[in-house]
Design a protein around this motif. Structure first.
Motif, PDB file in Angstrom:
ATOM      1  N   GLY A   1      12.441  36.791  11.273  1.00 40.92           N
ATOM      2  CA  GLY A   1      12.113  36.358  12.625  1.00 40.92           C
ATOM      3  C   GLY A   1      12.719  35.021  12.986  1.00 40.92           C
ATOM      4  N   ILE A   2      12.915  34.168  11.971  1.00 43.33           N
ATOM      5  CA  ILE A   2      13.496  32.839  12.216  1.00 43.33           C
ATOM      6  C   ILE A   2      15.009  32.861  12.022  1.00 43.33           C
ATOM      7  CG2 ILE A   2      13.534  30.425  11.495  1.00 43.33           C
ATOM      8  CD1 ILE A   2      10.624  30.878  10.477  1.00 43.33           C
ATOM      9  N   ALA A   3      15.433  33.146  10.798  1.00 44.66           N
ATOM     10  CA  ALA A   3      16.852  33.001  10.454  1.00 44.66           C
ATOM     11  C   ALA A   3      17.684  34.228  10.794  1.00 44.66           C
ATOM     12  CB  ALA A   3      16.993  32.681   8.962  1.00 44.66           C
ATOM     13  N   GLY A   4      17.101  35.411  10.599  1.00 40.09           N
ATOM     14  CA  GLY A   4      17.866  36.619  10.896  1.00 40.09           C
ATOM     15  C   GLY A   4      18.130  36.772  12.386  1.00 40.09           C
ATOM     16  N   SER A   5      17.083  36.545  13.187  1.00 33.15           N
ATOM     17  CA  SER A   5      17.208  36.679  14.635  1.00 33.15           C
ATOM     18  C   SER A   5      17.525  35.353  15.324  1.00 33.15           C
ATOM     19  CB  SER A   5      15.901  37.238  15.218  1.00 33.15           C
ATOM     20  OG  SER A   5      15.590  38.478  14.628  1.00 33.15           O
ATOM     21  N   GLY A   6      17.324  34.261  14.616  1.00 33.78           N
ATOM     22  CA  GLY A   6      17.447  32.928  15.190  1.00 33.78           C
ATOM     23  C   GLY A   6      18.774  32.594  15.850  1.00 33.78           C
ATOM     24  N   PRO A   7      19.918  32.992  15.266  1.00 32.03           N
ATOM     25  CA  PRO A   7      21.177  32.684  15.956  1.00 32.03           C
ATOM     26  C   PRO A   7      21.202  33.184  17.400  1.00 32.03           C
ATOM     27  CG  PRO A   7      21.646  33.337  13.711  1.00 32.03           C
ATOM     28  CD  PRO A   7      20.164  33.555  13.918  1.00 32.03           C
TER      29      PRO A   7
ATOM     30  N   LEU B   1      22.089  28.165  24.511  1.00 31.74           N
ATOM     31  CA  LEU B   1      23.424  27.697  24.894  1.00 31.74           C
ATOM     32  C   LEU B   1      23.896  28.356  26.189  1.00 31.74           C
ATOM     33  CD1 LEU B   1      25.154  27.639  21.396  1.00 31.74           C
ATOM     34  CD2 LEU B   1      24.738  25.659  22.847  1.00 31.74           C
ATOM     35  N   GLU B   2      23.617  29.626  26.313  1.00 34.19           N
ATOM     36  CA  GLU B   2      24.009  30.367  27.513  1.00 34.19           C
ATOM     37  C   GLU B   2      23.419  29.724  28.766  1.00 34.19           C
ATOM     38  OE1 GLU B   2      23.129  34.834  29.366  1.00 34.19           O
ATOM     39  OE2 GLU B   2      22.685  34.398  27.242  1.00 34.19           O
ATOM     40  N   HIS B   3      22.134  29.354  28.697  1.00 30.44           N
ATOM     41  CA  HIS B   3      21.476  28.793  29.875  1.00 30.44           C
ATOM     42  C   HIS B   3      21.870  27.334  30.112  1.00 30.44           C
ATOM     43  CE1 HIS B   3      18.865  32.096  31.193  1.00 30.44           C
ATOM     44  NE2 HIS B   3      18.957  32.482  29.929  1.00 30.44           N
ATOM     45  N   ILE B   4      22.091  26.588  29.042  1.00 27.40           N
ATOM     46  CA  ILE B   4      22.579  25.214  29.214  1.00 27.40           C
ATOM     47  C   ILE B   4      23.947  25.234  29.876  1.00 27.40           C
ATOM     48  CG2 ILE B   4      23.364  23.138  28.015  1.00 27.40           C
ATOM     49  CD1 ILE B   4      21.227  23.654  25.910  1.00 27.40           C
ATOM     50  N   GLU B   5      24.811  26.119  29.375  1.00 25.55           N
ATOM     51  CA  GLU B   5      26.172  26.212  29.921  1.00 25.55           C
ATOM     52  C   GLU B   5      26.149  26.589  31.401  1.00 25.55           C
ATOM     53  OE1 GLU B   5      29.878  29.244  29.390  1.00 25.55           O
ATOM     54  OE2 GLU B   5      29.010  28.461  27.527  1.00 25.55           O
ATOM     55  N   LYS B   6      25.354  27.586  31.757  1.00 20.72           N
ATOM     56  CA  LYS B   6      25.285  28.015  33.157  1.00 20.72           C
ATOM     57  C   LYS B   6      24.787  26.885  34.066  1.00 20.72           C
ATOM     58  CE  LYS B   6      24.665  32.981  32.375  1.00 20.72           C
ATOM     59  NZ  LYS B   6      23.721  34.126  32.460  1.00 20.72           N
ATOM     60  N   THR B   7      23.790  26.145  33.592  1.00 23.53           N
ATOM     61  CA  THR B   7      23.263  25.034  34.382  1.00 23.53           C
ATOM     62  C   THR B   7      24.304  23.939  34.538  1.00 23.53           C
ATOM     63  OG1 THR B   7      21.028  25.501  33.589  1.00 23.53           O
ATOM     64  CG2 THR B   7      21.421  23.324  34.537  1.00 23.53           C
TER      65      THR B   7
ATOM     66  N   ALA C   1      27.234  21.443  24.910  1.00 18.80           N
ATOM     67  CA  ALA C   1      25.974  22.084  24.520  1.00 18.80           C
ATOM     68  C   ALA C   1      25.951  22.421  23.038  1.00 18.80           C
ATOM     69  CB  ALA C   1      25.761  23.345  25.357  1.00 18.80           C
ATOM     70  N   ALA C   2      27.046  23.037  22.564  1.00 17.74           N
ATOM     71  CA  ALA C   2      27.088  23.455  21.158  1.00 17.74           C
ATOM     72  C   ALA C   2      27.067  22.258  20.222  1.00 17.74           C
ATOM     73  CB  ALA C   2      28.331  24.302  20.912  1.00 17.74           C
ATOM     74  N   GLN C   3      27.817  21.222  20.545  1.00 19.31           N
ATOM     75  CA  GLN C   3      27.851  20.038  19.684  1.00 19.31           C
ATOM     76  C   GLN C   3      26.507  19.322  19.685  1.00 19.31           C
ATOM     77  OE1 GLN C   3      30.221  19.044  17.520  1.00 19.31           O
ATOM     78  NE2 GLN C   3      28.793  17.444  16.870  1.00 19.31           N
TER      79      GLN C   3
END
Length: 278
Positions: A173-179, A186-192, A207-209
């Protein structure tokens, strides 16, 4: 010694490639000690052979008895047939490692000879760039030597943690799905950012950095996230305003629910496999 171990991959998908590539590029194993095999897609085997100088054989030609480690990396739905086919040919001096989601050590043990060492391994998608966090857990016949071997092999693709099998669902739930959660952020930060006038490429890099740097700070300092958050939050400042918005929109609760939902689904998948176990 690790460099003398022979690893046979059953399955040649992207996860198998990431693991094999890490072992070779990080000098964990000579390429000649790795063999990739699958039942179909000869072109894929040849591609991996040329790219990493590893061995490649059709499944029916694989020398199972010569492998020290047999790594299951096919689709989970094919696990039962693969284990039943392996059962007559393996022995207790070999370790069966599985990177298959939902396949428990007890499931593997039921289908393999009594006393067969099995290890369940859960990398995540960041293994493709050598930045995975991988969890490993051993079955009933696994020794500390087996665990250390698994840790050494999978350290080629990132960090490794040994956990109890009961913790595998929450790890998923954390690491497998976390990415995917991070990509969503990131998608929403980028769009904003783009809506506010930043160039798309610049917005993505910023955003990524930002996320990468903040995560590295936690790992490098071993400070807890709450302490670091408070350290960078000035009263009535910009960060405080942003955090207030996150709280008002229940961002923390949303992430908790995402982890618990993924954990629940992981447990459901595992139980579905166990129901059909022979």
């Amino acid at each position: 010694m690790l460099e003398k171990k022979k690893v046979l991959f059953i399955g040649a998908g992207s996860m198998a490639e990431a693991i094999a590539a890490g072992m070779v590029t990080q000098d964990k194993l000579p390429a000649s000690n790795i063999t990739m095999t699958n039942k179909q897609n000869e072109e894929r085997r040849i591609e991996l052979m040329k790219k990493y100088k590893v061995g490649a054989l059709p499944y029916h030609e694989a020398k199972i008895d010569e492998a020290d480690v047999i790594l299951l990396a096919m689709k989970p739905k094919d696990a039962e047939n693969a284990l039943l086919e392996l059962a007559p040919h393996v022995n207790s001096n070999q370790i069966i490692m599985s990177v298959l989601a939902g396949i428990s050590t007890s499931y593997m043990e039921e289908l393999l000879p009594e006393g067969q060492p099995v290890i369940r391994v859960m990398p995540n998608t960041s293994s493709t760039i050598g930045e995975s966090i991988t969890a490993i857990t051993g079955g009933n016949s696994v020794s500390m030597e087996h665990i250390e071997l698994a840790k050494a092999l999978f350290s080629a693709i990132g960090r490794v943690k040994v956990i109890d099998e009961e913790q595998m669902d929450v790890f998923t739930g954390i690491a497998g799905s976390g990415p995917a959660y991070i990509y969503y952020i990131l998608e929403h930060i980028e769009k904003t950012a783009v809506a506010e006038g930043l160039d798309e490429d610049m917005a993505r890099e910023i955003a990524a950095q930002t996320i990468f740097g903040a995560s590295k700070m936690v790992l490098d300092t071993n400070a807890d996230p709450e302490t670091l958050r408070k350290r960078v939050t000035s009263p009535n400042g910009t960060t405080a305003a942003g955090l207030d918005a996150l709280r008002e929109n229940h961002a923390g609760q949303a992430f908790s629910e995402a982890i618990l939902s993924a954990k629940k689904r992981s447990a459901e998948i595992r139980k579905e496999f166990e129901k059909v176990s022979v």
